[in-house]
Design a protein around this motif. Structure first.
Motif, PDB file in Angstrom:
ATOM      1  N   GLU A 116      48.634  41.755  45.198  1.00  0.00           N
ATOM      2  CA  GLU A 116      49.057  42.379  43.924  1.00  0.00           C
ATOM      3  C   GLU A 116      47.932  42.361  42.886  1.00  0.00           C
ATOM      4  N   GLY A 117      46.805  41.785  43.241  1.00  0.00           N
ATOM      5  CA  GLY A 117      45.658  41.783  42.332  1.00  0.00           C
ATOM      6  C   GLY A 117      45.597  40.566  41.424  1.00  0.00           C
ATOM      7  N   LYS A 118      46.482  39.576  41.650  1.00  0.00           N
ATOM      8  CA  LYS A 118      46.477  38.368  40.820  1.00  0.00           C
ATOM      9  C   LYS A 118      45.427  37.390  41.344  1.00  0.00           C
ATOM     10  N   ALA A 119      44.712  36.725  40.437  1.00  0.00           N
ATOM     11  CA  ALA A 119      43.653  35.806  40.877  1.00  0.00           C
ATOM     12  C   ALA A 119      44.244  34.616  41.624  1.00  0.00           C
ATOM     13  N   ILE A 120      43.592  34.232  42.715  1.00  0.00           N
ATOM     14  CA  ILE A 120      43.978  33.001  43.412  1.00  0.00           C
ATOM     15  C   ILE A 120      43.054  31.909  42.892  1.00  0.00           C
ATOM     16  N   LEU A 121      43.664  30.822  42.377  1.00  0.00           N
ATOM     17  CA  LEU A 121      42.874  29.762  41.751  1.00  0.00           C
ATOM     18  C   LEU A 121      42.832  28.522  42.628  1.00  0.00           C
ATOM     19  N   CYS A 122      41.721  27.803  42.543  1.00  0.00           N
ATOM     20  CA  CYS A 122      41.730  26.453  43.119  1.00  0.00           C
ATOM     21  C   CYS A 122      40.882  25.544  42.238  1.00  0.00           C
ATOM     22  N   GLY A 123      41.105  24.257  42.381  1.00  0.00           N
ATOM     23  CA  GLY A 123      40.395  23.299  41.548  1.00  0.00           C
ATOM     24  C   GLY A 123      39.079  22.867  42.182  1.00  0.00           C
ATOM     25  N   ASP A 124      38.519  21.810  41.603  1.00  0.00           N
ATOM     26  CA  ASP A 124      37.268  21.241  42.127  1.00  0.00           C
ATOM     27  C   ASP A 124      37.552  20.168  43.179  1.00  0.00           C
ATOM     28  N   VAL A 125      38.845  19.880  43.362  1.00  0.00           N
ATOM     29  CA  VAL A 125      39.243  18.813  44.282  1.00  0.00           C
ATOM     30  C   VAL A 125      40.036  19.444  45.431  1.00  0.00           C
ATOM     31  N   ASP A 126      39.816  18.940  46.642  1.00  0.00           N
ATOM     32  CA  ASP A 126      40.605  19.407  47.787  1.00  0.00           C
ATOM     33  C   ASP A 126      42.000  18.784  47.657  1.00  0.00           C
ATOM     34  N   PHE A 127      42.853  19.472  46.925  1.00  0.00           N
ATOM     35  CA  PHE A 127      44.147  18.919  46.499  1.00  0.00           C
ATOM     36  C   PHE A 127      44.976  18.389  47.680  1.00  0.00           C
TER      37      PHE A 127
END
Ligand SMILES: NC(=O)c1ccc[n+]([C@@H]2O[C@H](COP(=O)([O-])OP(=O)(O)OC[C@H]3O[C@@H](n4cnc5c(N)ncnc54)[C@H](OP(=O)(O)O)[C@@H]3O)[C@@H](O)[C@H]2O)c1
Length: 295
Positions: free
Chosen positions: A244-255
């Motif tokens: 749908e064009g929404k950004a996929i986010l992730c952090g700096d930590v392998d959650f």
């Protein structure tokens, strides 16, 4: 022991409810409405979305909120003049200039132009200096939000080994300063890591509290932390888009992997992000109180 997922969304909601009550009382008892201006130069989509979220929150809390959009090619002098206008405006208690600014504008000149009493981002050197010596001041919003999360979650900082990854002026350095202050949420033994740190895992494995603000997706992996660590992940990395064009986010930590060892951990999104905006609102209420002489 089950890992506690620290919800910044929930804590931010709690603080916003407290602020809503405070704002209503300020209006009723003192006739003062906290005023926040957000100045946006240009139309970078990320900046537009940050500023929109700030304005929406200010509006929801009952602030007098002003969105001031300026063209990408505004001159540095004109931007300084605009800030001076808001410095003089009695209806405005907080001035936020959305960063980064276009390359032809020197950010430090713009930050220095903001009246320190209206510097709700906490970036003016007067506020930075006061923070370092432990005086009352406007704290930069992201570290202030992290402190609130730590305190409200009941994470013990006194005597703890706190390791911070990242030494930026807006996150890492102020975070280190706050954690070593002699007060609630402080009294930690602080280590600050950066790209020249020789063996980062050696330091992160010692951490009782690990705060990561490197801006590198999953730079902290499970083998780099000890059992029982409390992890605050500041990173926001866009690693793709949904259909749908929404950004996929992730952090700096392998959650997923780190949460198996951690006693507490913040998710991305829904961790530090909502706290940052909330602390901007808290600073604006504080500014309105101070400027209006409300105890
Ligand atoms: N959620 C929020 O509200 C919020 C607010 C602010 C920032 N952020 C996010 O937090 C992250 C950091 O932001 P920032 O503004 O502090 O970033 P920044 O100015 O780019 O600073 C990053 C810091 O991390 C260090 N670093 C980078 N890679 C590293 C590595 N592999 N090992 C050790 N240290 C490393 C850098 O070291 P050097 O100094 O040696 O280059 C630098 O000090 C970004 O993802 C940003 O989007 C989120």
């Amino acid at each position: 022991m089950a890992t506690k997922i620290i919800s910044g969304t929930e804590i931010a909601k709690q603080i916003r409810e407290e602020l809503k009550t405070e704002v209503a009382e300020m209006k009723e008892k003192h006739g003062v409405t906290p005023g926040l201006v957000t100045v946006l130069v240009g139309e970078s989509p990320a900046s537009v979305s940050y500023v929109t979220a700030k304005q929406r929150t200010a509006h929801d809390l009952g602030f007098h909120s002003v969105q001031d959009n300026q063209p990408e090619d505004i001159t540095e002098d004109d931007l300084v003049a605009l800030i001076e206008k808001y410095n003089q405006d009695p209806a405005i208690h907080g001035i936020l200039v959305q960063l980064p600014l276009p390359r032809h504008i020197e950010e430090s000149r713009i930050i220095f132009a903001i009246d320190p009493d209206k510097d709700v981002d906490g970036f003016h050197p007067v506020n930075v200096g006061k923070m370092v010596i432990g005086e009352q001041c406007f704290l930069p919003c992201t570290p202030a939000g992290i402190m609130e999360m730590i305190i409200r979650t009941g994470i013990e900082t006194s005597g703890a080994e706190a390791v911070i990854v990242g030494r930026s002026n807006i996150v890492g350095k102020p975070m280190a300063n706050l954690m070593l202050q002699k007060r609630e949420g402080g009294n930690a033994t602080v280590t600050l890591c950066h790209t020249r740190t020789k063996d980062m895992a050696f330091h992160t494995r010692r951490a009782d509290i690990l705060i990561v603000a490197a801006g590198r997706p999953k730079v902290v992996t499970a083998d780099m932390v000890k059992e029982g660590v409390a992890v605050i992940d500041v990173g926001v990395n866009r690693i793709g888009k949904t259909p749908e064009g929404k950004a996929i986010l992730c952090g700096d930590v392998d959650f997923e992997a780190v949460k198996e060892k951690a006693s507490a951990i913040t998710p991305v999104p829904g961790g530090v992000g909502p706290m940052t905006i909330t602390m901007l609102m808290k600073n604006t209420v504080q500014a309105a109180r101070q400027i209006s002489g409300i105890a």
